[in-house]
Enzyme design. Sequence first.
Site, PDB file in Angstrom:
ATOM      1  N   ARG A   1     -24.366   1.060  84.479  1.00 60.31           N
ATOM      2  CA  ARG A   1     -23.507   0.934  83.327  1.00 60.31           C
ATOM      3  C   ARG A   1     -23.258  -0.571  83.141  1.00 60.31           C
ATOM      4  O   ARG A   1     -23.010  -1.334  83.655  1.00 60.31           O
ATOM      5  CB  ARG A   1     -22.066   1.426  83.703  1.00 60.31           C
TER       6      ARG A   1
ATOM      7  N   ARG B   1     -19.431  -4.191  85.600  1.00 64.79           N
ATOM      8  CA  ARG B   1     -18.208  -4.018  86.382  1.00 64.79           C
ATOM      9  C   ARG B   1     -18.308  -4.231  88.025  1.00 64.79           C
ATOM     10  O   ARG B   1     -19.640  -3.881  88.581  1.00 64.79           O
ATOM     11  CB  ARG B   1     -17.402  -2.713  86.429  1.00 64.79           C
TER      12      ARG B   1
ATOM     13  N   ARG C   1     -15.605   5.343  95.603  1.00 62.66           N
ATOM     14  CA  ARG C   1     -14.743   5.729  94.461  1.00 62.66           C
ATOM     15  C   ARG C   1     -15.161   7.347  94.381  1.00 62.66           C
ATOM     16  O   ARG C   1     -14.133   8.117  94.035  1.00 62.66           O
ATOM     17  CB  ARG C   1     -15.274   5.313  93.096  1.00 62.66           C
TER      18      ARG C   1
ATOM     19  N   ARG D   1      -4.214  10.128  89.164  1.00 62.18           N
ATOM     20  CA  ARG D   1      -5.212  10.314  90.079  1.00 62.18           C
ATOM     21  C   ARG D   1      -4.890  10.955  91.464  1.00 62.18           C
ATOM     22  O   ARG D   1      -5.749  11.114  92.092  1.00 62.18           O
ATOM     23  CB  ARG D   1      -6.017   8.996  90.258  1.00 62.18           C
TER      24      ARG D   1
ATOM     25  N   LYS E   1     -14.937   9.927  80.774  1.00 60.60           N
ATOM     26  CA  LYS E   1     -13.594  10.118  80.242  1.00 60.60           C
ATOM     27  C   LYS E   1     -13.221   8.798  79.419  1.00 60.60           C
ATOM     28  O   LYS E   1     -12.506   9.120  78.361  1.00 60.60           O
ATOM     29  CB  LYS E   1     -12.501   9.616  81.644  1.00 60.60           C
TER      30      LYS E   1
HETATM   31  P1  AMP Z   1     -11.754   3.387  86.355  1.00 63.35           P
HETATM   32  O1  AMP Z   1     -11.798   2.355  85.260  1.00 63.35           O
HETATM   33  O2  AMP Z   1     -10.810   4.543  85.819  1.00 63.35           O
HETATM   34  O3  AMP Z   1     -12.890   3.767  86.964  1.00 63.35           O
HETATM   35  O4  AMP Z   1     -10.769   2.615  87.641  1.00 63.35           O
HETATM   36  C1  AMP Z   1     -11.428   1.511  88.227  1.00 63.35           C
HETATM   37  C2  AMP Z   1     -10.551   1.598  89.583  1.00 63.35           C
HETATM   38  O5  AMP Z   1      -9.036   1.064  89.101  1.00 63.35           O
HETATM   39  C3  AMP Z   1     -10.336   2.553  90.507  1.00 63.35           C
HETATM   40  O6  AMP Z   1     -11.313   2.711  91.389  1.00 63.35           O
HETATM   41  C4  AMP Z   1      -9.030   2.170  91.279  1.00 63.35           C
HETATM   42  O7  AMP Z   1      -9.223   1.029  92.141  1.00 63.35           O
HETATM   43  C5  AMP Z   1      -8.233   1.656  90.214  1.00 63.35           C
HETATM   44  N1  AMP Z   1      -7.475   2.516  89.301  1.00 63.35           N
HETATM   45  C6  AMP Z   1      -7.383   3.030  88.038  1.00 63.35           C
HETATM   46  N2  AMP Z   1      -6.558   4.088  87.800  1.00 63.35           N
HETATM   47  C7  AMP Z   1      -6.067   4.300  88.615  1.00 63.35           C
HETATM   48  C8  AMP Z   1      -4.739   5.145  89.184  1.00 63.35           C
HETATM   49  N3  AMP Z   1      -4.311   5.971  88.462  1.00 63.35           N
HETATM   50  N4  AMP Z   1      -4.327   4.952  90.543  1.00 63.35           N
HETATM   51  C9  AMP Z   1      -4.925   4.245  91.444  1.00 63.35           C
HETATM   52  N5  AMP Z   1      -5.712   3.332  91.136  1.00 63.35           N
HETATM   53  C10 AMP Z   1      -6.580   3.439  89.946  1.00 63.35           C
END
Ligand code: AMP
Length: 219
Positions: free
Chosen positions: A128, A161, A172, A90, A15
């Site tokens: 990553r 990360r 996740r 999400r 994404k």
């Molecule tokens: P990402 O970088 O998109 O993989 O997001 C990393 C983490 O951020 C996720 O595992 C959640 O803990 C939090 N997060 C990101 N976007 C959302 C969202 N829309 N709703 C809730 N938590 C989020």
Amino acid sequence: MSKIIVMIGAPGAGKGTQSRLISEKYGYPQISTGDMLREMARAGTPLGQKIKETMASGKLVGDDILAEVILARTSQPDCENGYILDGYPRTTNQAHLLEELALRQRKKVLFMRVVVNEEPLFKRLTGRRTCPKCGEIYNIYFRPPHVDGICDLDGEPLAHRADDNPESVSKRFEEYRRSTGPLINYYSQNGRLVEIDGDLPVEDVFEKLCAVIDSLNGE
Ligand code: AMP
């Protein structure tokens, strides 16, 4: 009518990479909720500390916090002609809030799902590494930098990360199935989800996404 391009996909589906390419081509800002939350976590405030812990555990941050963050960011002038949401919504509740926001902002929402075989994603995520300066994404297994731990483009030390460790990654995926699964069902049942094969090479996925965006231009 200006657009909100929503990118949906499992953790590691690409994404972020695709959002970045779309942003470069069309000039829409890429709004990554993960990046914004990581920035809040770094601020070290009590809220930031809470967010940091939730993210490290692989769980989702509360919808109320996300609603605030999204409203503030998408009210900026650079979002007027459209924007890309990378990582939001999400949950079905977040999706309903987004529909309301889109109505108020007079924007059309385009839901795109990058569909991938989830098995190889585990290595994609745990391997990553990202350049904190230019955003370039590497993988120690599939696409290592020339010099271990250093960005090829600007020499910056690469970041890993905190939630890209095996335990958080498993959590996740679990969250994705539990929270985002129903959202995917909802949008595919009412015919609003465009699905793209994310197992194709990056440039082919991008081409398909662009074809969808271009076909809607003028609407
Ligand atoms: P990402 O970088 O998109 O993989 O997001 C990393 C983490 O951020 C996720 O595992 C959640 O803990 C939090 N997060 C990101 N976007 C959302 C969202 N829309 N709703 C809730 N938590 C989020």
